[in-house]
Design a protein around this motif. Sequence first.
Motif, PDB file in Angstrom:
ATOM      1  N   GLN A 121      12.984   4.557   4.659  1.00  0.00           N
ATOM      2  CA  GLN A 121      12.113   5.732   4.523  1.00  0.00           C
ATOM      3  C   GLN A 121      12.561   6.900   5.394  1.00  0.00           C
ATOM      4  O   GLN A 121      12.456   8.052   5.008  1.00  0.00           O
ATOM      5  N   GLY A 122      13.048   6.570   6.576  1.00  0.00           N
ATOM      6  CA  GLY A 122      13.427   7.636   7.507  1.00  0.00           C
ATOM      7  C   GLY A 122      12.205   8.234   8.175  1.00  0.00           C
ATOM      8  O   GLY A 122      11.073   8.132   7.677  1.00  0.00           O
ATOM      9  N   GLY A 123      12.417   8.876   9.305  1.00  0.00           N
ATOM     10  CA  GLY A 123      11.302   9.510  10.009  1.00  0.00           C
ATOM     11  C   GLY A 123      10.255   8.497  10.416  1.00  0.00           C
ATOM     12  O   GLY A 123      10.565   7.395  10.862  1.00  0.00           O
ATOM     13  N   GLU A 124       8.995   8.843  10.250  1.00  0.00           N
ATOM     14  CA  GLU A 124       7.887   7.959  10.603  1.00  0.00           C
ATOM     15  C   GLU A 124       7.618   7.012   9.444  1.00  0.00           C
ATOM     16  O   GLU A 124       7.076   7.396   8.405  1.00  0.00           O
ATOM     17  N   LYS A 125       8.020   5.747   9.609  1.00  0.00           N
ATOM     18  CA  LYS A 125       7.897   4.770   8.536  1.00  0.00           C
ATOM     19  C   LYS A 125       6.432   4.435   8.270  1.00  0.00           C
ATOM     20  O   LYS A 125       5.670   4.162   9.187  1.00  0.00           O
ATOM     21  N   LYS A 126       6.056   4.454   6.993  1.00  0.00           N
ATOM     22  CA  LYS A 126       4.686   4.137   6.592  1.00  0.00           C
ATOM     23  C   LYS A 126       4.633   2.667   6.163  1.00  0.00           C
ATOM     24  O   LYS A 126       5.428   2.228   5.332  1.00  0.00           O
ATOM     25  N   ASP A 127       3.672   1.914   6.701  1.00  0.00           N
ATOM     26  CA  ASP A 127       3.684   0.467   6.547  1.00  0.00           C
ATOM     27  C   ASP A 127       2.898  -0.076   5.364  1.00  0.00           C
ATOM     28  O   ASP A 127       2.902  -1.273   5.124  1.00  0.00           O
ATOM     29  N   ASN A 128       2.192   0.770   4.628  1.00  0.00           N
ATOM     30  CA  ASN A 128       1.518   0.342   3.400  1.00  0.00           C
ATOM     31  C   ASN A 128       2.195   1.067   2.244  1.00  0.00           C
ATOM     32  O   ASN A 128       2.006   2.274   2.063  1.00  0.00           O
ATOM     33  N   PHE A 129       2.979   0.318   1.475  1.00  0.00           N
ATOM     34  CA  PHE A 129       4.034   0.921   0.656  1.00  0.00           C
ATOM     35  C   PHE A 129       4.142   0.154  -0.656  1.00  0.00           C
ATOM     36  O   PHE A 129       4.163  -1.081  -0.666  1.00  0.00           O
ATOM     37  N   ILE A 130       4.190   0.879  -1.764  1.00  0.00           N
ATOM     38  CA  ILE A 130       4.377   0.240  -3.076  1.00  0.00           C
ATOM     39  C   ILE A 130       5.574   0.865  -3.769  1.00  0.00           C
ATOM     40  O   ILE A 130       5.718   2.089  -3.816  1.00  0.00           O
ATOM     41  N   GLY A 139       8.539  -3.147 -12.971  1.00  0.00           N
ATOM     42  CA  GLY A 139       8.469  -4.101 -11.872  1.00  0.00           C
ATOM     43  C   GLY A 139       7.990  -3.416 -10.622  1.00  0.00           C
ATOM     44  O   GLY A 139       7.738  -2.210 -10.607  1.00  0.00           O
ATOM     45  N   GLY A 140       7.888  -4.191  -9.558  1.00  0.00           N
ATOM     46  CA  GLY A 140       7.469  -3.556  -8.325  1.00  0.00           C
ATOM     47  C   GLY A 140       7.355  -4.517  -7.176  1.00  0.00           C
ATOM     48  O   GLY A 140       7.489  -5.741  -7.331  1.00  0.00           O
ATOM     49  N   GLY A 141       7.143  -3.958  -6.014  1.00  0.00           N
ATOM     50  CA  GLY A 141       6.915  -4.738  -4.816  1.00  0.00           C
ATOM     51  C   GLY A 141       5.854  -4.052  -3.984  1.00  0.00           C
ATOM     52  O   GLY A 141       5.766  -2.819  -3.968  1.00  0.00           O
ATOM     53  N   ILE A 142       5.030  -4.853  -3.307  1.00  0.00           N
ATOM     54  CA  ILE A 142       3.913  -4.332  -2.525  1.00  0.00           C
ATOM     55  C   ILE A 142       4.093  -4.760  -1.070  1.00  0.00           C
ATOM     56  O   ILE A 142       4.272  -5.954  -0.786  1.00  0.00           O
ATOM     57  N   PHE A 237      -5.095  -0.256  -3.834  1.00  0.00           N
ATOM     58  CA  PHE A 237      -4.456  -0.462  -2.530  1.00  0.00           C
ATOM     59  C   PHE A 237      -4.569   0.717  -1.567  1.00  0.00           C
ATOM     60  O   PHE A 237      -4.421   0.530  -0.361  1.00  0.00           O
ATOM     61  N   GLN A 238      -4.777   1.920  -2.077  1.00  0.00           N
ATOM     62  CA  GLN A 238      -4.769   3.108  -1.232  1.00  0.00           C
ATOM     63  C   GLN A 238      -3.580   3.066  -0.245  1.00  0.00           C
ATOM     64  O   GLN A 238      -3.757   3.185   0.979  1.00  0.00           O
ATOM     65  N   PRO A 239      -2.350   2.918  -0.756  1.00  0.00           N
ATOM     66  CA  PRO A 239      -1.196   2.814   0.140  1.00  0.00           C
ATOM     67  C   PRO A 239      -0.832   4.169   0.741  1.00  0.00           C
ATOM     68  O   PRO A 239      -1.262   5.217   0.253  1.00  0.00           O
ATOM     69  N   ASP A 240      -0.039   4.123   1.802  1.00  0.00           N
ATOM     70  CA  ASP A 240       0.477   5.367   2.367  1.00  0.00           C
ATOM     71  C   ASP A 240       1.420   6.048   1.375  1.00  0.00           C
ATOM     72  O   ASP A 240       1.402   7.276   1.219  1.00  0.00           O
ATOM     73  N   VAL A 241       2.261   5.231   0.727  1.00  0.00           N
ATOM     74  CA  VAL A 241       3.330   5.765  -0.118  1.00  0.00           C
ATOM     75  C   VAL A 241       3.475   4.927  -1.377  1.00  0.00           C
ATOM     76  O   VAL A 241       3.392   3.695  -1.328  1.00  0.00           O
ATOM     77  N   ILE A 242       3.704   5.589  -2.508  1.00  0.00           N
ATOM     78  CA  ILE A 242       4.188   4.933  -3.728  1.00  0.00           C
ATOM     79  C   ILE A 242       5.509   5.593  -4.089  1.00  0.00           C
ATOM     80  O   ILE A 242       5.582   6.822  -4.229  1.00  0.00           O
TER      81      ILE A 242
END
Length: 302
Positions: A121-130, A139-142, A237-242
């Motif tokens: 991700q670089g910078g400040e890594k977000k830990d809730n990620f899809i 496909g995908g990973g959570i 999930f309301q993730p930080d990032v998709i």
Amino acid sequence: MVSVGVDVGGTFIKCAAVDDEGKILFSTKAPTPDGQMVAQVCADLAEECLKGAGIDARDARSVGIGTTGHCDTKMGVLLDCKNIKNYNNIKMCEYVSHRTGLDAYIDNDANCAALGEYMMQGGEKKDNFIFVTLGTGVGGGIIIDGKLLRGVNGAAGEIGHMVLFPDGEMCNCGRRGCWERYASTSALVRQSAGLSANPTGRTAFDLAEKGDRKAREVLDKWIYYVSLGVCDLVNIFQPDVIVIGGGVSREGEKIVEPVRKFVAENSMTGKTAGVMQTEIKTSKLFNDAGVIGASFLYTQGR
């Protein structure tokens, strides 16, 4: 240190020696064989990559294997795969570890691609990620709190089989109306059938760019289908990032800008003032996500 990442696909097995910063030092690939021979080729390529990178196996950390199919990550076994002949109940990690002298880890290829995008991700890594990959299927990973969501049996993350339309198109999984039947690149090709004699995943984008109204309609409908599933993931999930990946993700903002707009207008928290919202963006690693993510499987344990 250096770790080896292996990406087992239905046609090729790709392999890379990767450093702790995610930089590929050496890579190679070979055609995918049948059955037990897959493990042998993985070990061969791992040894070749270490040699090509000038790394003695005693100075490397581990080998991570991302593979199509269903894995037992704790036991290191490929349980079942429909895309490779006789590729089931293979003790992948035991064999590769014995050959290389390194700890070996295994997981589904989509999970590995998600881990690769997450780690880079670089910078400040977000830990809730899809990670959502649009290709032959969806496909995908959570990743939750920095850890892959594997579920009780290692099979979590099959996001392409959320049902959008209960009476919809028949899916290969046996159900009707799955997200991947509408939002995959294969679906876009089918939906583009009237635009060209031999449509591809780029046909609708290219023609819409030239002002073709029918192509614009096809593309808008397909992006709507993509948006429906992404919005569901945000609500659940309301993730930080998709991150949206797959070859079609190279279209960048042509895809994610309307997806962001749809999510902002339709998700449960999209219009709530002062509430953090999910960041939606496209892949940065593309075809390298699998091998890079596999090289970091040691961070997830078993």
